[in-house]
Design a protein around this motif. Sequence first.
Motif, PDB file in Angstrom:
ATOM      1  N   ALA A 155       0.799  -1.227   0.000  1.00  0.00           N
ATOM      2  CA  ALA A 155       0.000   0.000   0.000  1.00  0.00           C
ATOM      3  C   ALA A 155       0.834   1.280   0.000  1.00  0.00           C
ATOM      4  CB  ALA A 155      -0.976  -0.008   1.179  1.00  0.00           C
ATOM      5  N   PRO A 156       1.885   1.421   0.848  1.00  0.00           N
ATOM      6  CA  PRO A 156       2.652   2.691   0.828  1.00  0.00           C
ATOM      7  C   PRO A 156       3.234   3.022  -0.536  1.00  0.00           C
ATOM      8  CG  PRO A 156       3.174   1.428   2.796  1.00  0.00           C
ATOM      9  CD  PRO A 156       2.342   0.529   1.936  1.00  0.00           C
ATOM     10  N   ALA A 157       3.837   2.027  -1.200  1.00  0.00           N
ATOM     11  CA  ALA A 157       4.392   2.277  -2.535  1.00  0.00           C
ATOM     12  C   ALA A 157       3.292   2.599  -3.538  1.00  0.00           C
ATOM     13  CB  ALA A 157       5.193   1.057  -3.001  1.00  0.00           C
ATOM     14  N   PHE A 158       2.157   1.907  -3.424  1.00  0.00           N
ATOM     15  CA  PHE A 158       1.037   2.147  -4.335  1.00  0.00           C
ATOM     16  C   PHE A 158       0.533   3.584  -4.207  1.00  0.00           C
ATOM     17  CE2 PHE A 158      -3.593   2.231  -4.946  1.00  0.00           C
ATOM     18  CZ  PHE A 158      -3.671   1.838  -6.273  1.00  0.00           C
ATOM     19  N   PHE A 159       0.284   4.029  -2.977  1.00  0.00           N
ATOM     20  CA  PHE A 159      -0.225   5.384  -2.770  1.00  0.00           C
ATOM     21  C   PHE A 159       0.830   6.435  -3.091  1.00  0.00           C
ATOM     22  CE2 PHE A 159      -3.256   3.071   0.019  1.00  0.00           C
ATOM     23  CZ  PHE A 159      -4.421   3.496  -0.598  1.00  0.00           C
ATOM     24  N   TYR A 160       2.106   6.087  -2.908  1.00  0.00           N
ATOM     25  CA  TYR A 160       3.167   7.034  -3.275  1.00  0.00           C
ATOM     26  C   TYR A 160       3.104   7.358  -4.767  1.00  0.00           C
ATOM     27  CZ  TYR A 160       7.816   8.659  -4.596  1.00  0.00           C
ATOM     28  OH  TYR A 160       8.855   9.368  -5.139  1.00  0.00           O
ATOM     29  N   PHE A 161       3.023   6.321  -5.584  1.00  0.00           N
ATOM     30  CA  PHE A 161       2.988   6.552  -7.028  1.00  0.00           C
ATOM     31  C   PHE A 161       1.680   7.231  -7.458  1.00  0.00           C
ATOM     32  CE2 PHE A 161       6.295   3.242  -6.983  1.00  0.00           C
ATOM     33  CZ  PHE A 161       7.224   3.848  -7.818  1.00  0.00           C
ATOM     34  N   ILE A 162       0.584   6.896  -6.811  1.00  0.00           N
ATOM     35  CA  ILE A 162      -0.684   7.536  -7.157  1.00  0.00           C
ATOM     36  C   ILE A 162      -0.646   9.030  -6.835  1.00  0.00           C
ATOM     37  CG2 ILE A 162      -3.138   7.681  -6.564  1.00  0.00           C
ATOM     38  CD1 ILE A 162      -2.508   5.367  -8.371  1.00  0.00           C
ATOM     39  N   ILE A 163      -0.166   9.364  -5.643  1.00  0.00           N
ATOM     40  CA  ILE A 163      -0.212  10.756  -5.173  1.00  0.00           C
ATOM     41  C   ILE A 163       0.849  11.620  -5.848  1.00  0.00           C
ATOM     42  CG2 ILE A 163       0.076  12.239  -3.148  1.00  0.00           C
ATOM     43  CD1 ILE A 163      -1.102   9.951  -1.464  1.00  0.00           C
TER      44      ILE A 163
ATOM     45  N   TYR B  49       0.994  10.059 -10.496  1.00  0.00           N
ATOM     46  CA  TYR B  49      -0.153  10.034 -11.407  1.00  0.00           C
ATOM     47  C   TYR B  49      -1.077  11.238 -11.235  1.00  0.00           C
ATOM     48  CZ  TYR B  49       1.138   5.370 -12.911  1.00  0.00           C
ATOM     49  OH  TYR B  49       1.816   4.313 -13.456  1.00  0.00           O
ATOM     50  N   LEU B  50      -1.377  11.608 -10.002  1.00  0.00           N
ATOM     51  CA  LEU B  50      -2.242  12.772  -9.800  1.00  0.00           C
ATOM     52  C   LEU B  50      -1.641  14.059 -10.371  1.00  0.00           C
ATOM     53  CD1 LEU B  50      -3.733  12.164  -6.223  1.00  0.00           C
ATOM     54  CD2 LEU B  50      -4.798  11.778  -8.453  1.00  0.00           C
ATOM     55  N   PRO B  51      -0.327  14.301 -10.233  1.00  0.00           N
ATOM     56  CA  PRO B  51       0.233  15.528 -10.833  1.00  0.00           C
ATOM     57  C   PRO B  51       0.117  15.596 -12.348  1.00  0.00           C
ATOM     58  CG  PRO B  51       1.716  14.671  -9.151  1.00  0.00           C
ATOM     59  CD  PRO B  51       0.666  13.621  -9.382  1.00  0.00           C
ATOM     60  N   MET B  52      -0.161  14.470 -13.015  1.00  0.00           N
ATOM     61  CA  MET B  52      -0.318  14.507 -14.472  1.00  0.00           C
ATOM     62  C   MET B  52      -1.478  15.400 -14.900  1.00  0.00           C
ATOM     63  SD  MET B  52       0.345  10.589 -15.707  1.00  0.00           S
ATOM     64  CE  MET B  52       1.929   9.796 -15.466  1.00  0.00           C
ATOM     65  N   TYR B  53      -2.392  15.646 -13.973  1.00  0.00           N
ATOM     66  CA  TYR B  53      -3.500  16.551 -14.283  1.00  0.00           C
ATOM     67  C   TYR B  53      -2.985  17.933 -14.664  1.00  0.00           C
ATOM     68  CZ  TYR B  53      -7.420  19.703 -13.379  1.00  0.00           C
ATOM     69  OH  TYR B  53      -8.379  20.674 -13.492  1.00  0.00           O
ATOM     70  N   GLY B  54      -1.894  18.352 -14.055  1.00  0.00           N
ATOM     71  CA  GLY B  54      -1.358  19.691 -14.328  1.00  0.00           C
ATOM     72  C   GLY B  54      -0.600  19.809 -15.627  1.00  0.00           C
ATOM     73  N   VAL B  55      -0.366  18.681 -16.336  1.00  0.00           N
ATOM     74  CA  VAL B  55       0.372  18.743 -17.595  1.00  0.00           C
ATOM     75  C   VAL B  55      -0.368  19.580 -18.627  1.00  0.00           C
ATOM     76  CG1 VAL B  55       1.202  17.322 -19.515  1.00  0.00           C
ATOM     77  CG2 VAL B  55       1.552  16.566 -17.175  1.00  0.00           C
ATOM     78  N   GLN B  56      -1.658  19.714 -18.477  1.00  0.00           N
ATOM     79  CA  GLN B  56      -2.436  20.463 -19.461  1.00  0.00           C
ATOM     80  C   GLN B  56      -2.050  21.933 -19.544  1.00  0.00           C
ATOM     81  OE1 GLN B  56      -6.655  21.230 -18.233  1.00  0.00           O
ATOM     82  NE2 GLN B  56      -6.138  19.895 -16.501  1.00  0.00           N
ATOM     83  N   ILE B  57      -1.357  22.463 -18.521  1.00  0.00           N
ATOM     84  CA  ILE B  57      -0.959  23.875 -18.601  1.00  0.00           C
ATOM     85  C   ILE B  57       0.079  24.083 -19.696  1.00  0.00           C
ATOM     86  CG2 ILE B  57      -1.426  24.186 -16.143  1.00  0.00           C
ATOM     87  CD1 ILE B  57       1.584  24.408 -15.699  1.00  0.00           C
TER      88      ILE B  57
END
Length: 320
Positions: free
Chosen positions: A38-46, A49-57
């Motif tokens: 779980a720690p590694a999984f949530f690390y990569f998610i947070i 992957y979540l910061p990819m949302y900001g690539v649209q700028i």
Amino acid sequence: MQDSKAAATGSMALRSGTSTKRLGRRIVQNWELYIFVAPAFFYFIIFCYLPMYGVQIAFKSFIPTKGIIGSPWVGLDHFDRFFHSYYFWDLIWNTLSVSLYDLAIGFPIPIILALAFNEVRNGFFKKMAQTVTYAPHFISVVVMAGMIISFLSPSTGILVHVIQWLGFGTPEFLTDPKWFKTMYVFSNAWQSAGWGTIIYLAALSGVDPGLHEAAIIDGASRFQRIRHINIPVLIPTMTILLILNMGSLFGVGFEKILLLQNPLNMESSDVIATFVYRSGLENAQYSFSAAVGLFNSVINAILLIAVNQIVRRTSENSLW
């Protein structure tokens, strides 16, 4: 017809429900493993992957007061600006030359060290040599940059004074653009060579001693045994690490470069990573720096996939 469709739908739903129950049962039975992962999984998610949302700028004219959603779209304008800028080819050349130079020097050294350590029979000397070569890896980048500046300073640097004493003049390691890449690459090789031998020594530990005994009986020299027994064992590991290194060819780490960079050596020390840092954080050109960073990441991804496909076609060793 309708009855058969309904029966098929019901059968699919039944199988789906059964597979879901089986999955839930496996999760309950192996809950310790899922907690461990779980720690590694949530690390990569947070953080990945979540910061990819900001690539649209990268495709917008980002205005902090309007936010990402409210900022207007500009399409590929930032990419076009970067591709047609006067510093585009200089950044590409500096990034590529530093990465290839670092790969040419830093990649074979751990292999040579691992082969050498594997041939050492004196246990005390072997452990001491490994400790000495591993130790630089644990020095932080900031401390390493400070050591380089202290050793190579024109006025107080001990290495500069030794070179002067030998009668070779006073080389400007810190300010001459011609010396920057060599200084960066060799300091990086010194810091990471010992640590890089660990994975190769692990691969060599799997060599059957009977092969060496048979080779000795047949009259093979030590060099011949290294060439025909040890090196073939290392080739799969070497291939995988080479693919990974090629996948980060344009992702040269900017921390040490940024710390060693100054206006005098900027001609050869300014790479894409430092340019993104300077444009985004110092000049507040968020959208433009995001576009340059996205271009850099896409090139790395293309190189990783291309090199992996080439290796896959020519051998059995590849990432996928």
